[in-house]
Design a protein around this motif. Structure first.
Motif, PDB file in Angstrom:
ATOM      1  N   GLU A 118       0.836  -1.190   0.000  1.00 38.62           N
ATOM      2  CA  GLU A 118       0.000   0.000   0.000  1.00 38.62           C
ATOM      3  C   GLU A 118       0.873   1.242   0.000  1.00 38.62           C
ATOM      4  O   GLU A 118       1.954   1.265   0.597  1.00 38.62           O
ATOM      5  N   ILE A 119       0.395   2.262  -0.678  1.00 41.04           N
ATOM      6  CA  ILE A 119       1.025   3.578  -0.575  1.00 41.04           C
ATOM      7  C   ILE A 119       0.000   4.524   0.041  1.00 41.04           C
ATOM      8  O   ILE A 119      -1.205   4.371  -0.141  1.00 41.04           O
ATOM      9  N   VAL A 120       0.496   5.474   0.830  1.00 38.69           N
ATOM     10  CA  VAL A 120      -0.413   6.370   1.539  1.00 38.69           C
ATOM     11  C   VAL A 120       0.086   7.804   1.455  1.00 38.69           C
ATOM     12  O   VAL A 120       1.292   8.064   1.499  1.00 38.69           O
ATOM     13  N   SER A 121      -0.861   8.717   1.307  1.00 36.94           N
ATOM     14  CA  SER A 121      -0.593  10.145   1.459  1.00 36.94           C
ATOM     15  C   SER A 121      -1.430  10.620   2.641  1.00 36.94           C
ATOM     16  O   SER A 121      -2.668  10.653   2.576  1.00 36.94           O
ATOM     17  N   PHE A 122      -0.734  10.967   3.739  1.00 39.28           N
ATOM     18  CA  PHE A 122      -1.431  11.406   4.936  1.00 39.28           C
ATOM     19  C   PHE A 122      -1.840  12.870   4.819  1.00 39.28           C
ATOM     20  O   PHE A 122      -1.114  13.702   4.273  1.00 39.28           O
ATOM     21  N   THR A 123      -2.992  13.190   5.382  1.00 40.59           N
ATOM     22  CA  THR A 123      -3.552  14.541   5.352  1.00 40.59           C
ATOM     23  C   THR A 123      -2.894  15.436   6.407  1.00 40.59           C
ATOM     24  O   THR A 123      -2.675  15.011   7.540  1.00 40.59           O
ATOM     25  N   ALA A 124      -2.592  16.662   6.006  1.00 39.93           N
ATOM     26  CA  ALA A 124      -2.220  17.731   6.945  1.00 39.93           C
ATOM     27  C   ALA A 124      -1.110  17.324   7.910  1.00 39.93           C
ATOM     28  O   ALA A 124      -1.235  17.469   9.118  1.00 39.93           O
ATOM     29  N   GLU A 125       0.008  16.850   7.352  1.00 38.31           N
ATOM     30  CA  GLU A 125       1.153  16.524   8.199  1.00 38.31           C
ATOM     31  C   GLU A 125       1.785  17.785   8.776  1.00 38.31           C
ATOM     32  O   GLU A 125       2.220  17.819   9.924  1.00 38.31           O
ATOM     33  N   GLU A 126       1.851  18.826   7.949  1.00 37.60           N
ATOM     34  CA  GLU A 126       2.504  20.065   8.376  1.00 37.60           C
ATOM     35  C   GLU A 126       1.616  20.843   9.357  1.00 37.60           C
ATOM     36  O   GLU A 126       0.400  20.644   9.421  1.00 37.60           O
ATOM     37  N   SER A 127       2.243  21.754  10.101  1.00 36.25           N
ATOM     38  CA  SER A 127       1.483  22.649  10.976  1.00 36.25           C
ATOM     39  C   SER A 127       0.477  23.430  10.143  1.00 36.25           C
ATOM     40  O   SER A 127       0.758  23.810   8.999  1.00 36.25           O
ATOM     41  N   ASN A 128      -0.693  23.670  10.700  1.00 39.51           N
ATOM     42  CA  ASN A 128      -1.767  24.291   9.934  1.00 39.51           C
ATOM     43  C   ASN A 128      -2.618  25.173  10.834  1.00 39.51           C
ATOM     44  O   ASN A 128      -2.434  25.204  12.056  1.00 39.51           O
ATOM     45  N   ASP A 129      -3.562  25.878  10.219  1.00 37.91           N
ATOM     46  CA  ASP A 129      -4.392  26.825  10.962  1.00 37.91           C
ATOM     47  C   ASP A 129      -5.385  26.144  11.904  1.00 37.91           C
ATOM     48  O   ASP A 129      -6.007  26.808  12.740  1.00 37.91           O
ATOM     49  N   PHE A 130      -5.540  24.827  11.762  1.00 39.54           N
ATOM     50  CA  PHE A 130      -6.400  24.100  12.694  1.00 39.54           C
ATOM     51  C   PHE A 130      -5.615  23.653  13.935  1.00 39.54           C
ATOM     52  O   PHE A 130      -6.173  23.038  14.834  1.00 39.54           O
ATOM     53  N   ASN A 131      -4.311  23.956  13.943  1.00 43.39           N
ATOM     54  CA  ASN A 131      -3.427  23.630  15.067  1.00 43.39           C
ATOM     55  C   ASN A 131      -3.394  22.122  15.333  1.00 43.39           C
ATOM     56  O   ASN A 131      -3.325  21.674  16.490  1.00 43.39           O
ATOM     57  N   LEU A 132      -3.457  21.332  14.248  1.00 47.11           N
ATOM     58  CA  LEU A 132      -3.445  19.872  14.354  1.00 47.11           C
ATOM     59  C   LEU A 132      -2.456  19.306  13.335  1.00 47.11           C
ATOM     60  O   LEU A 132      -2.850  18.774  12.295  1.00 47.11           O
ATOM     61  N   SER A 133      -1.164  19.438  13.614  1.00 47.37           N
ATOM     62  CA  SER A 133      -0.163  18.887  12.706  1.00 47.37           C
ATOM     63  C   SER A 133      -0.146  17.365  12.808  1.00 47.37           C
ATOM     64  O   SER A 133      -0.661  16.790  13.772  1.00 47.37           O
ATOM     65  N   THR A 134       0.460  16.705  11.824  1.00 47.11           N
ATOM     66  CA  THR A 134       0.394  15.243  11.645  1.00 47.11           C
ATOM     67  C   THR A 134      -1.042  14.759  11.872  1.00 47.11           C
ATOM     68  O   THR A 134      -1.291  13.728  12.501  1.00 47.11           O
ATOM     69  N   PHE A 135      -1.973  15.526  11.332  1.00 45.03           N
ATOM     70  CA  PHE A 135      -3.393  15.260  11.565  1.00 45.03           C
ATOM     71  C   PHE A 135      -3.813  13.894  11.038  1.00 45.03           C
ATOM     72  O   PHE A 135      -4.498  13.124  11.725  1.00 45.03           O
ATOM     73  N   GLY A 136      -3.416  13.579   9.794  1.00 40.39           N
ATOM     74  CA  GLY A 136      -3.877  12.346   9.173  1.00 40.39           C
ATOM     75  C   GLY A 136      -3.419  11.102   9.895  1.00 40.39           C
ATOM     76  O   GLY A 136      -4.225  10.192  10.173  1.00 40.39           O
ATOM     77  N   SER A 137      -2.134  11.039  10.222  1.00 41.55           N
ATOM     78  CA  SER A 137      -1.618   9.841  10.896  1.00 41.55           C
ATOM     79  C   SER A 137      -2.108   9.769  12.337  1.00 41.55           C
ATOM     80  O   SER A 137      -2.429   8.689  12.844  1.00 41.55           O
ATOM     81  N   ARG A 138      -2.187  10.904  13.029  1.00 38.40           N
ATOM     82  CA  ARG A 138      -2.690  10.885  14.411  1.00 38.40           C
ATOM     83  C   ARG A 138      -4.157  10.467  14.463  1.00 38.40           C
ATOM     84  O   ARG A 138      -4.580   9.753  15.377  1.00 38.40           O
ATOM     85  N   SER A 139      -4.930  10.906  13.474  1.00 41.73           N
ATOM     86  CA  SER A 139      -6.334  10.494  13.419  1.00 41.73           C
ATOM     87  C   SER A 139      -6.435   9.007  13.115  1.00 41.73           C
ATOM     88  O   SER A 139      -7.245   8.291  13.719  1.00 41.73           O
ATOM     89  N   PHE A 140      -5.604   8.546  12.188  1.00 40.97           N
ATOM     90  CA  PHE A 140      -5.661   7.139  11.795  1.00 40.97           C
ATOM     91  C   PHE A 140      -5.403   6.210  12.976  1.00 40.97           C
ATOM     92  O   PHE A 140      -6.070   5.184  13.132  1.00 40.97           O
ATOM     93  N   VAL A 141      -4.433   6.566  13.826  1.00 39.00           N
ATOM     94  CA  VAL A 141      -4.091   5.675  14.940  1.00 39.00           C
ATOM     95  C   VAL A 141      -4.937   5.942  16.181  1.00 39.00           C
ATOM     96  O   VAL A 141      -4.778   5.271  17.202  1.00 39.00           O
ATOM     97  N   GLY A 142      -5.817   6.935  16.134  1.00 46.42           N
ATOM     98  CA  GLY A 142      -6.731   7.188  17.242  1.00 46.42           C
ATOM     99  C   GLY A 142      -6.287   8.244  18.226  1.00 46.42           C
ATOM    100  O   GLY A 142      -6.928   8.455  19.254  1.00 46.42           O
ATOM    101  N   ARG A 143      -5.202   8.950  17.924  1.00 44.86           N
ATOM    102  CA  ARG A 143      -4.728  10.001  18.829  1.00 44.86           C
ATOM    103  C   ARG A 143      -5.500  11.300  18.656  1.00 44.86           C
ATOM    104  O   ARG A 143      -5.450  12.181  19.513  1.00 44.86           O
TER     105      ARG A 143
END
Length: 414
Positions: A118-143
């Motif tokens: 599998e190849i994956v492109s995670f969403t919003a890894e960089e710091s952003n205006d929602f103040n939720l960096s590494t958003f995609g991977s943190r959401s995926f693992v439940g953090r």
């Protein structure tokens, strides 16, 4: 078998056109028009390759290349496609596009591994205006939970939940991500180093065995606004001069430690006028280190100095911690496999910790996870001058290509 480095470099340049700005950099924050366009391009290209595409609740894009079916689950490779403002073209996209190139190389060689790839492109890894960096991977693992996302808004008031729907994610799909964990048997992320350790050693690549912890807190310094002309120097409670001394204390303490870095990178001055003594300063303190104890010791030492400054300058300090991310040890089995693969290829590589937090750190909580760094010229990153030499990129790509082949054979033994 080797990757096609020329095709990869063309991909990198092609993707960098999305969000390219007048300064020569790439501005492609998640959920921006440029991000929407590059996401669609990526989906179309991996679909044309015959990959099965899945978009989860956090809008992470997954592409699956079916294996021979001899072993259950998948080996995942990837990174992210978003960028910082006026960033470079390698940070993130190199890992995603290399993953795509590796699958193309397997397809062209008519090779199917025992596991799916599998190849994956995670969403919003960089710091952003929602103040939720590494958003995609943190959401995926439940953090990051659906409840945490529900109230998140950016500086313009846009709701993160609405932005996710626009890119085929959504809170109603958050539950599906937990169900996907068990099928991910390993994850490998390629990334530029963003530092100079490899360049100083004159080595093309490194296998990463751990990721530093990160502490961040908002700090408010409250002094007293007053007329800049009529308030004599001894009568002032200047929040900015106090904050300046506090920031220098961070630099001074961390400079004496070889394994910790401290930064104040965001500062707001109020009322921010030429003829008014600053009465309030807001900034963010960040501390990174390989061990949680080191982070804690550093923060406590800094705060002790700050208390002395506050007393002497008659200001008040308020703090609130919003990130206390523990260091992450990556999987030793995958690290060893990659190191042994480099030896088989007769290519030198270092074993290093990552001083920046990447998606691989979060994936380590649900699967065997590791990283490969490629040399960054002059250590530059998050700027248009970001660059890695094609020869170094090719070596790192071939390491992952042959590394996943080796991992495919031995994964069930662990």
């Amino acid at each position: 078998m080797r990757i096609n480095i020329h095709r990869l470099l063309m991909d990198i340049d092609r993707y960098a056109a999305y969000g390219k700005n007048e300064y020569g950099g790439v501005t492609r924050p998640s959920f921006s028009p440029a991000d929407h366009e590059v996401r669609q391009l990526f989906i179309e290209e991996i679909t044309e390759m015959g990959m099965q595409v899945t978009i989860d609740g956090a809008a992470n894009i997954w592409g699956r290349y079916k294996g021979a079916g001899k072993k259950e689950g998948s080996i995942v490779i990837g990174s992210h496609l978003d960028s910082v403002p006026n960033g470079g073209k390698y940070d993130g996209p190199l890992g995603v596009l290399m993953a795509k190139e590796i699958v193309k190389s397997l397809i062209e060689s008519n090779i199917r591994l025992d596991h799916d790839i599998e190849i994956v492109s995670f969403t919003a890894e960089e710091s952003n205006d929602f103040n939720l960096s590494t958003f995609g991977s943190r959401s995926f693992v439940g953090r990051i939970t659906a409840e945490m996302v529900e109230g998140a808004r950016d500086l313009k008031g846009a709701r993160l939940s609405d932005e996710l729907i626009k890119v085929n994610g959504g809170l109603d799909k958050f539950g599906m991500m937990k169900n996907m964990h068990s099928e991910k048997k390993a994850f490998i992320e390629l990334h530029i180093e963003q530092g100079q350790r490899l360049e100083n050693a004159n080595i093309s690549m490194a296998v990463i065995n751990s990721v530093v912890g990160t502490y961040r807190s908002t700090v408010r310094v409250l002094g007293q606004s007053n007329h800049s002309g009529t308030t004599m120097m001894n009568d002032r409670k200047d929040a900015l001069t106090a904050a300046s001394e506090m920031i220098l204390a961070v630099e001074r303490y961390c400079s004496d430690k070889g394994n910790v870095v401290g930064t104040v990178g965001k500062l707001t001055v109020s009322p921010n006028a030429a003829n008014i003594i600053p009465g309030q300063i807001d900034f963010i303190l960040e501390v990174r280190a390989e061990k949680s104890e080191t982070i804690q010791e550093t923060v406590e030492a800094i705060q002790e100095v700050w208390r002395e400054i506050a007393t002497r300058r008659e200001v008040e300090i308020q703090q609130e911690v919003f990130l206390n991310q523990k260091p992450e040890v990556l999987d030793q089995d995958v690290v060893t496999c990659l190191v042994e693969t480099a030896k088989e290829m007769n290519e030198p590589c270092l074993i290093l910790p990552s001083m920046a937090v990447h998606d691989a750190a979060h994936m380590a909580s649900v699967t065997k996870s590791a990283m490969v760094f490629v040399k960054s010229i002059d250590g530059k990153s998050h700027c248009p001058e970001e660059y890695s030499h094609p020869d170094d990129i090719e070596k790192a790509g071939n390491l992952i290509l042959h590394g996943i082949i080796n991992l495919d054979h031995i994964l069930s033994e662990y």
